[in-house]
Design a protein around this motif. Sequence first.
Motif, mmCIF file in Angstrom:
data_model
loop_
_atom_site.group_PDB
_atom_site.id
_atom_site.type_symbol
_atom_site.label_atom_id
_atom_site.label_comp_id
_atom_site.label_asym_id
_atom_site.label_seq_id
_atom_site.Cartn_x
_atom_site.Cartn_y
_atom_site.Cartn_z
ATOM 1 N N ASP A 1 0.811 -1.215 0.000
ATOM 2 C CA ASP A 1 0.000 0.000 0.000
ATOM 3 C C ASP A 1 0.847 1.269 0.000
ATOM 4 O O ASP A 1 0.411 2.312 -0.485
ATOM 5 C CB ASP A 1 -0.937 0.011 1.217
ATOM 6 C CG ASP A 1 -2.051 -1.023 1.093
ATOM 7 O OD1 ASP A 1 -2.353 -1.429 -0.046
ATOM 8 O OD2 ASP A 1 -2.611 -1.420 2.131
ATOM 9 N N ASP A 2 2.053 1.184 0.558
ATOM 10 C CA ASP A 2 2.914 2.371 0.599
ATOM 11 C C ASP A 2 3.862 2.448 -0.595
ATOM 12 O O ASP A 2 4.748 3.308 -0.644
ATOM 13 C CB ASP A 2 3.710 2.428 1.904
ATOM 14 C CG ASP A 2 4.670 1.251 2.052
ATOM 15 O OD1 ASP A 2 4.678 0.369 1.166
ATOM 16 O OD2 ASP A 2 5.392 1.213 3.062
ATOM 17 N N THR B 1 6.356 0.694 -1.572
ATOM 18 C CA THR B 1 7.780 0.448 -1.326
ATOM 19 C C THR B 1 8.180 -0.996 -1.582
ATOM 20 O O THR B 1 9.367 -1.280 -1.785
ATOM 21 C CB THR B 1 8.172 0.791 0.122
ATOM 22 O OG1 THR B 1 7.413 -0.025 1.015
ATOM 23 C CG2 THR B 1 7.918 2.260 0.428
ATOM 24 N N PRO C 1 9.564 5.319 -1.568
ATOM 25 C CA PRO C 1 8.342 4.865 -2.238
ATOM 26 C C PRO C 1 8.314 5.321 -3.693
ATOM 27 O O PRO C 1 8.810 6.401 -4.019
ATOM 28 C CB PRO C 1 7.220 5.544 -1.438
ATOM 29 C CG PRO C 1 7.829 5.904 -0.126
ATOM 30 C CD PRO C 1 9.267 6.201 -0.412
ATOM 31 N N ALA D 1 4.293 7.885 -3.063
ATOM 32 C CA ALA D 1 3.943 6.891 -2.042
ATOM 33 C C ALA D 1 2.516 6.386 -2.194
ATOM 34 O O ALA D 1 2.058 5.570 -1.394
ATOM 35 C CB ALA D 1 4.141 7.481 -0.651
ATOM 36 N N SER D 2 1.825 6.847 -3.239
ATOM 37 C CA SER D 2 0.421 6.462 -3.429
ATOM 38 C C SER D 2 0.351 5.148 -4.191
ATOM 39 O O SER D 2 0.707 5.088 -5.369
ATOM 40 C CB SER D 2 -0.333 7.551 -4.202
ATOM 41 O OG SER D 2 -0.329 8.757 -3.482
#
Length: 561
Positions: A118-119, A121, A184, A500-501
């Motif tokens: 979700d982040d 990364t 991210p 980061a989205s």
Amino acid sequence: MTYEKAPQHFTAPVSRRLALTLGGGLVGLVLAACSKTETAPASTASAAGASAAPAAQAEPVRGGQLVVAIRAEPAQLNPLVDQGSGAHSVRPALDSLVWDNGDGTHAPWLASSWEVSDDATTYVFHLRKDVHFHDGTPFNAAAVKANFDYVNNPANKSTGSTAKLKPVATVIDEYTVSVKLGTPESSFLTLIAAPYFGILSQQQIEQDPKSLATKLIGTGPFKFDSWVKGQSLTYVRNDDYQWAPAQFHAGAAYLDSVKYVFLPEDQTRYNALTTKEAHVVDYIAPEYAKSVKQSADYQNEEFLLPGVGYSLHFNTRRAPFDKLEVRQALLHGLNREEIVASATFGAYPVQEYLASTTPDFNKELKNKISYDADKANRLLDEAGWGTRDAQGYRSKEGQRLSASIPYADNDQLAQRTLEQVQIDARKLGFEIKLQPVTDLPERLYNGNYGLLGTFQSEATGMQLWRLYGSDNISDGSTVGSNASFLSIPELDALLAKARASGKSPDRARYYAQAQEILPNYAPSVPLYSRARLVAIQKNVHGVAWDKAWPQPYLFDAWIGK
């Protein structure tokens, strides 16, 4: 025209593009935090692989050599190091983990599926089990890890976007690999879909790394055959190929071979089309665009390159561009419509801070750049440049308002563009000196310019971070691509949220906001998006577009009668 002499000396080419462990016990946690594989609807996937040529004959013809005329010879072949000209000629031998559909979605290729945290990364890739390299070694998680390890090793001096993200790959099992990014990046799949992250043989990387510069060993539909320096690069069919993206035909390529010929002169490349010495001619120059499009003798396909088009970046570490009023004066005082129309013969469109074909382009953009000569003159007056010298240039305390702009001495389009910029700037009382040089790429790193013209083509709004983010400013120890050297905390915050989205709509929203505020800081003057025009002989069929780094994709291509 005013030109400024510069030392003429040879320097090693530097790419115009700069770009990057989970233990077994953590795998469950990683997968739990990941979203489902991103795939495109069937209609999108079909469109992504659609032929650039008109409807093909019913039955493809096998055999023959396809000759492709391109502008630039690569400095070396290793795509994990150089993202420059080599990316236009290495794709036949190299497959990527995913295929970019060109609309922000991706389809399976060497990876059959994947999950994204979700982040944004952590990326977990599940690999195909039926693939092998041209040297006969297996394609597996260890091979993918070797590629990520290579770009993440500072000693290899990778200039790619992937290297910038500092990816750490971990083998989960023989056909599963996890990649953890140092920062991210929601556009990571687009970055690794490009030919400059085509997967290379682990055996070559680890046992013969010096050969990477002169020979490609990948998994692609064609095998590296020969490179005749200064002339051509040739590939031959890989008869074992069975793993193309689903929207293309099954099995090996139709062509026996593909030969790239290097023709840097625009007219010579165009002549190769008219004499039929080349089947495909890439980058038809704008002065020939109209005649090619109107001719019934050729097929043609045009792609407006995404990312950040040709822009003039202000060096804010130098006067006078350390002052916002001066930057905004040129942003609004240059008649971009007329400059672009004249320099490109009307072939290229004016752009804002992102090209309109970029998936993250703000279609509802309100803060568009306007041409306003009165505003520009008023800004320069307010900045203290109200006095004019005998030649009509503005001055302050005996100092003329002046800046130099270097450009590659063999770049005819850049020269035409900058000559028009020079004319417009003179109307404002601003002296622009044109400086043809041989070391243009290095100027970005050492800051030896007043303005610098660059463009970066990648199908993601991440290019705003690459060109305008504070952490991409060169500081002497690290090399960055922020040519204005301007730090904008408000922009940095938006770009961090976008990167980061994990969800595409969130990413697009933040990039849209970033595009709204950029004119307020005027780090550069965006001019045009390049329209990549490809001309194809009438008997050639099946040429498609690789949209991760827009260019012709030749796997489906075949030569008819």
